[in-house]
Design a protein around this motif. Structure first.
Motif, PDB file in Angstrom:
ATOM      1  N   THR A 193       0.822  -1.211   0.000  1.00 43.10           N
ATOM      2  CA  THR A 193       0.000   0.000   0.000  1.00 43.10           C
ATOM      3  C   THR A 193       0.856   1.262   0.000  1.00 43.10           C
ATOM      4  O   THR A 193       2.016   1.252   0.414  1.00 43.10           O
ATOM      5  CB  THR A 193      -0.920   0.055   1.236  1.00 43.10           C
ATOM      6  N   ARG A 194       0.240   2.347  -0.453  1.00 42.82           N
ATOM      7  CA  ARG A 194       0.945   3.631  -0.487  1.00 42.82           C
ATOM      8  C   ARG A 194       1.280   4.105   0.923  1.00 42.82           C
ATOM      9  O   ARG A 194       2.337   4.699   1.147  1.00 42.82           O
ATOM     10  CB  ARG A 194       0.106   4.683  -1.211  1.00 42.82           C
ATOM     11  N   GLU A 195       0.365   3.831   1.891  1.00 39.75           N
ATOM     12  CA  GLU A 195       0.623   4.258   3.264  1.00 39.75           C
ATOM     13  C   GLU A 195       1.869   3.573   3.821  1.00 39.75           C
ATOM     14  O   GLU A 195       2.711   4.208   4.461  1.00 39.75           O
ATOM     15  CB  GLU A 195      -0.595   3.947   4.147  1.00 39.75           C
ATOM     16  N   LEU A 196       1.981   2.272   3.570  1.00 36.35           N
ATOM     17  CA  LEU A 196       3.154   1.549   4.052  1.00 36.35           C
ATOM     18  C   LEU A 196       4.405   1.998   3.308  1.00 36.35           C
ATOM     19  O   LEU A 196       5.483   2.115   3.903  1.00 36.35           O
ATOM     20  CB  LEU A 196       2.957   0.041   3.891  1.00 36.35           C
ATOM     21  N   ALA A 197       4.281   2.290   2.010  1.00 37.86           N
ATOM     22  CA  ALA A 197       5.431   2.775   1.243  1.00 37.86           C
ATOM     23  C   ALA A 197       5.977   4.060   1.847  1.00 37.86           C
ATOM     24  O   ALA A 197       7.191   4.220   2.029  1.00 37.86           O
ATOM     25  CB  ALA A 197       5.030   3.000  -0.219  1.00 37.86           C
ATOM     26  N   MET A 198       5.084   4.994   2.176  1.00 39.34           N
ATOM     27  CA  MET A 198       5.529   6.257   2.759  1.00 39.34           C
ATOM     28  C   MET A 198       6.167   6.044   4.120  1.00 39.34           C
ATOM     29  O   MET A 198       7.197   6.649   4.446  1.00 39.34           O
ATOM     30  CB  MET A 198       4.345   7.229   2.856  1.00 39.34           C
ATOM     31  N   GLN A 199       5.563   5.177   4.922  1.00 34.59           N
ATOM     32  CA  GLN A 199       6.094   4.944   6.262  1.00 34.59           C
ATOM     33  C   GLN A 199       7.468   4.287   6.209  1.00 34.59           C
ATOM     34  O   GLN A 199       8.390   4.693   6.932  1.00 34.59           O
ATOM     35  CB  GLN A 199       5.134   4.064   7.064  1.00 34.59           C
ATOM     36  N   VAL A 200       7.626   3.279   5.348  1.00 37.46           N
ATOM     37  CA  VAL A 200       8.916   2.597   5.241  1.00 37.46           C
ATOM     38  C   VAL A 200       9.979   3.550   4.689  1.00 37.46           C
ATOM     39  O   VAL A 200      11.112   3.596   5.175  1.00 37.46           O
ATOM     40  CB  VAL A 200       8.792   1.345   4.347  1.00 37.46           C
ATOM     41  N   GLY A 201       9.616   4.337   3.676  1.00 37.77           N
ATOM     42  CA  GLY A 201      10.569   5.304   3.126  1.00 37.77           C
ATOM     43  C   GLY A 201      11.030   6.312   4.158  1.00 37.77           C
ATOM     44  O   GLY A 201      12.228   6.603   4.265  1.00 37.77           O
ATOM     45  N   ASP A 202      10.089   6.836   4.944  1.00 39.77           N
ATOM     46  CA  ASP A 202      10.446   7.793   5.998  1.00 39.77           C
ATOM     47  C   ASP A 202      11.364   7.154   7.035  1.00 39.77           C
ATOM     48  O   ASP A 202      12.321   7.781   7.511  1.00 39.77           O
ATOM     49  CB  ASP A 202       9.181   8.314   6.692  1.00 39.77           C
ATOM     50  N   ALA A 203      11.067   5.900   7.399  1.00 38.42           N
ATOM     51  CA  ALA A 203      11.887   5.223   8.403  1.00 38.42           C
ATOM     52  C   ALA A 203      13.317   5.023   7.903  1.00 38.42           C
ATOM     53  O   ALA A 203      14.284   5.274   8.629  1.00 38.42           O
ATOM     54  CB  ALA A 203      11.260   3.875   8.769  1.00 38.42           C
ATOM     55  N   ILE A 204      13.454   4.589   6.654  1.00 38.78           N
ATOM     56  CA  ILE A 204      14.803   4.359   6.110  1.00 38.78           C
ATOM     57  C   ILE A 204      15.590   5.664   6.068  1.00 38.78           C
ATOM     58  O   ILE A 204      16.787   5.695   6.405  1.00 38.78           O
ATOM     59  CB  ILE A 204      14.717   3.717   4.713  1.00 38.78           C
ATOM     60  N   ARG A 205      14.947   6.758   5.668  1.00 42.68           N
ATOM     61  CA  ARG A 205      15.643   8.050   5.644  1.00 42.68           C
ATOM     62  C   ARG A 205      16.075   8.465   7.046  1.00 42.68           C
ATOM     63  O   ARG A 205      17.154   9.038   7.233  1.00 42.68           O
ATOM     64  CB  ARG A 205      14.745   9.120   5.023  1.00 42.68           C
ATOM     65  N   ALA A 206      15.227   8.202   8.028  1.00 40.41           N
ATOM     66  CA  ALA A 206      15.582   8.541   9.410  1.00 40.41           C
ATOM     67  C   ALA A 206      16.792   7.729   9.866  1.00 40.41           C
ATOM     68  O   ALA A 206      17.704   8.260  10.509  1.00 40.41           O
ATOM     69  CB  ALA A 206      14.390   8.297  10.334  1.00 40.41           C
ATOM     70  N   TYR A 207      16.828   6.440   9.533  1.00 39.19           N
ATOM     71  CA  TYR A 207      17.957   5.600   9.929  1.00 39.19           C
ATOM     72  C   TYR A 207      19.250   6.026   9.228  1.00 39.19           C
ATOM     73  O   TYR A 207      20.350   5.829   9.760  1.00 39.19           O
ATOM     74  CB  TYR A 207      17.680   4.132   9.593  1.00 39.19           C
ATOM     75  N   ALA A 208      19.117   6.610   8.034  1.00 40.81           N
ATOM     76  CA  ALA A 208      20.296   6.949   7.226  1.00 40.81           C
ATOM     77  C   ALA A 208      20.887   8.318   7.533  1.00 40.81           C
ATOM     78  O   ALA A 208      21.912   8.694   6.960  1.00 40.81           O
ATOM     79  CB  ALA A 208      19.934   6.884   5.735  1.00 40.81           C
ATOM     80  N   GLN A 209      20.291   9.069   8.463  1.00 37.25           N
ATOM     81  CA  GLN A 209      20.635  10.484   8.598  1.00 37.25           C
ATOM     82  C   GLN A 209      22.078  10.746   9.034  1.00 37.25           C
ATOM     83  O   GLN A 209      22.633  11.808   8.731  1.00 37.25           O
ATOM     84  CB  GLN A 209      19.670  11.154   9.568  1.00 37.25           C
ATOM     85  N   ASN A 210      22.726   9.808   9.723  1.00 38.13           N
ATOM     86  CA  ASN A 210      24.087  10.051  10.200  1.00 38.13           C
ATOM     87  C   ASN A 210      25.161   9.340   9.394  1.00 38.13           C
ATOM     88  O   ASN A 210      26.336   9.363   9.769  1.00 38.13           O
ATOM     89  CB  ASN A 210      24.211   9.625  11.678  1.00 38.13           C
ATOM     90  N   LEU A 211      24.791   8.704   8.293  1.00 37.29           N
ATOM     91  CA  LEU A 211      25.782   8.001   7.487  1.00 37.29           C
ATOM     92  C   LEU A 211      26.743   9.005   6.847  1.00 37.29           C
ATOM     93  O   LEU A 211      26.329  10.093   6.422  1.00 37.29           O
ATOM     94  CB  LEU A 211      25.105   7.175   6.398  1.00 37.29           C
ATOM     95  N   PRO A 212      28.026   8.677   6.746  1.00 40.65           N
ATOM     96  CA  PRO A 212      28.999   9.621   6.184  1.00 40.65           C
ATOM     97  C   PRO A 212      28.763   9.909   4.701  1.00 40.65           C
ATOM     98  O   PRO A 212      29.064  10.994   4.227  1.00 40.65           O
ATOM     99  CB  PRO A 212      30.338   8.917   6.415  1.00 40.65           C
ATOM    100  N   GLU A 213      28.228   8.930   3.970  1.00 39.43           N
ATOM    101  CA  GLU A 213      27.894   9.120   2.562  1.00 39.43           C
ATOM    102  C   GLU A 213      26.380   9.063   2.409  1.00 39.43           C
ATOM    103  O   GLU A 213      25.728   8.168   2.949  1.00 39.43           O
ATOM    104  CB  GLU A 213      28.544   8.031   1.701  1.00 39.43           C
TER     105      GLU A 213
END
Length: 422
Positions: free
Chosen positions: A88-108
């Motif tokens: 679903t689109r709702e789950l797509a948005m939620q998963v995308g937001d979560a991955i971006r949050a987890y990636a925020q401190n990566l050096p690249e």
């Protein structure tokens, strides 16, 4: 396979950058599915996991994917390295937001793109220029983009099927088959499903190679000292009812759970305009802002904390009298987690849930999974209309899946035409 959760994420082999992000987000201890899946995914192995929504599976596949992508750069500029398929689109948005949050401190920087049907395809095509490291997609829209040569999956390294049982229930079997034909044969496969009906078992047999099998049972224990209330209200009256209850009930503090960051900001603004001191807590805020909001809330400098689930994880507020589910959580496990913010350490607490026509069936599912049935209440002056809104009656029961019609859609159309011809 079963294992006890370690004391921290450190023993799972995650990088210091990801560990610092987890600390900022309030993740104190890995869940069972994270404990078992993360080391296997880091090794490049296939995984098949029976895990309900709310068991922590998004982090279970996202964290090791982010680590692999950030530490092993590719020379191909157009490569989608990981594909996460969701129903679903709702789950797509939620998963995308979560991955971006987890990636925020990566050096690249890791490019994460989310695509789904029901909206214009052109902005999504633009976002895929130069491709993406991680693509989160619903199957129908992904096939539409592939038809327009807007995305290439020939260099894919990892495929994630999230909530595979729901995808098959919603008629995505044909789309899944078409997507799989676009992928290279050699790849890592991660399959997560709450249940394993025959269709999912067939997928498992055809897709995975010597997978690690994980089964997680989500606890659904609710403290006895938490008084649960279900209040029926029309969707457009929820904010007015919330303001009324905050003023009438006399709670010293309350956490209000809202589904999206935009919703959090809107509710916070409306409460503030009504003279109720409120602050927002969600993943777009800086770590400093989140810490300050929590510290001020604990110090009773304002009354209402409006939060998303992602930012609210790990919140521990002593003597919190009330939580409100302004939007219902996606899963029974999230419901238990939310209302567990009150009634801690033996203290009494109240957990309110707003039930509108749109989420009525979903709350019944939560009741079923938590093995309870709550009496419905109404508040004078905010009674719910006995009739569901017209737009809800006209709303399709399944997700919008792009331009392609599923087998079920085609059968329905054929049956309708046959009926018209009689």
């Amino acid at each position: 396979m079963s294992a006890a959760s370690p004391a921290s994420f450190t023993s799972l082999g995650l990088s210091e950058f990801l560990l610092s992000t987890l600390t900022e987000l309030g993740y104190e201890q890995p869940t069972p599915v994270q404990t078992q899946a993360i080391p296997v995914v880091l090794r490049g192995g296939d995984v098949v996991a029976a895990a309900q929504t709310g068991s922590g599976k998004t982090a279970a596949f996202s964290l090791p994917l982010l680590q692999t992508i950030s530490t092993n750069p590719t020379s191909s500029r157009r490569a989608v390295r990981a594909l996460v398929l969701v129903p679903t689109r709702e789950l797509a948005m939620q998963v995308g937001d979560a991955i971006r949050a987890y990636a925020q401190n990566l050096p690249e920087a890791v490019k994460v793109v989310t695509v789904f049907g029901g909206v214009s395809i052109n902005p999504q095509m633009l976002s895929l220029r130069g491709s993406a490291d991680i693509l989160v997609a619903t199957p129908g829209r992904l096939l539409d983009l592939a038809d327009k040569n807007a995305v290439s999956l020939t260099s894919l390294e990892t495929l994630v099927l999230d909530e595979a049982d729901r995808m098959l229930d919603l008629g995505f079997a044909d789309e899944l088959e078409a997507v799989l034909k676009l992928l290279p044969n050699k790849r890592q496969n991660l399959l997560f499903s709450a249940t394993f009906p025959e269709g999912v078992k067939e997928l498992t047999r055809n897709l995975l190679h010597n997978p690690t099998e994980i089964e997680v049972k989500v606890e659904s224990s609710i403290p006895e000292q938490v008084q649960q209330r279900a209040i029926e209200v029309d969707r457009d009256k929820r904010t007015s009812l919330l303001k009324h209850l905050i003023k009438e009930e006399g709670w010293s503090r309350v956490i209000v759970f809202v589904a999206s960051k935009r919703g959090v900001n809107n509710v916070t603004m409306k409460l503030s305009r009504a003279g109720i001191k409120a602050e927002a807590l969600h993943g777009d805020l800086t770590q400093t802002a989140r810490k300050e909001a929590l510290a001020n809330f604990k110090a009773k400098k304002f009354k209402v904390l409006v939060a998303t689930d992602l930012a609210a994880r790990g919140i521990d507020i002593a003597n919190l009298p009330c939580v409100v589910n302004y939007d219902l959580p996606r899963s029974p496990a999230d419901y238990v987690h939310r209302i567990g913010r009150t009634g801690r350490a033996g203290e009494s607490g109240v957990a309110l849930s707003f039930i509108d026509h749109e989420n009525d069936a979903h709350f019944k599912l939560i009741e079923k999974r938590t093995r309870q049935q709550l009496p419905r209440e109404e508040v004078k002056g905010f009674e719910r209309s006995p009739y569901a809104p017209v737009e809800l009656l006209d709303k399709p029961k399944g997700p919008v899946k792009g331009k392609r019609k599923s087998k079920k859609d085609k059968l329905r159309e054929a049956a309708a035409k046959e009926q018209q011809g009689k």
